[in-house]
Scaffold this motif. Structure first.
Motif: not given
Length: 139
Positions: A10-13, A89-95, A110-112
């Motif tokens: 997810q971080r790579e994406e 910031l997005i990484d924090v939400q993804v986790e 995932g996210w978009g």
């Protein structure tokens, strides 16, 4: 897939999505609507995950039924937030949302987000502002 592998993927994406948006000319300073995607074949499990996401401060879309290529169906919701296009910031939400999905046995898909035209007229509503102290975590 193992938890750490999923987060690394997810971080790579996240970085790839951001890079593509910026290469296409999307506004690097805009506030973006981030849509985190959840799906599950159990409406009850998806509903519990959606309620927990709402309690954390996210906006949640109405559940929708989606037919897959193999003819089966799943229920889907989007978990929404507004953030600057910053990977940390997005990484924090993804986790946070991967953990929530795991708790309820739903899939985090995932996210978009959408392209933000830097030349577009400013459409901020009265009272909208960017919180410079936003760390991405919803409580």
């Amino acid at each position: 897939m193992a938890y750490e592998e999923l987060l690394e993927e997810q971080r790579e994406e996240t970085r790839a999505i951001i890079e593509e948006l910026l290469e296409d000319g999307s506004d690097p300073d805009a506030l973006y609507t981030i849509e985190h995607h959840f799906s599950c074949d159990s409406f009850e499990a998806l509903e519990k995950a959606a309620v927990d996401a709402f309690k954390l401060g996210y906006e949640v879309t109405e559940p929708e039924e989606l037919e897959l290529e193999d003819g089966s169906t799943v229920m889907c919701v989007d978990i929404l937030s507004e953030l600057a296009l910053k990977p940390e910031l997005i990484d924090v939400q993804v986790e946070q949302l991967v953990n929530l999905a795991g708790k309820h046995n739903v899939d985090y898909d995932g996210w978009g987000t959408y392209f933000e035209d830097p030349d577009a007229e400013d459409e901020e509503e009265e009272g909208d502002y960017v919180d410079e102290d936003d760390d991405g975590i919803r409580h």
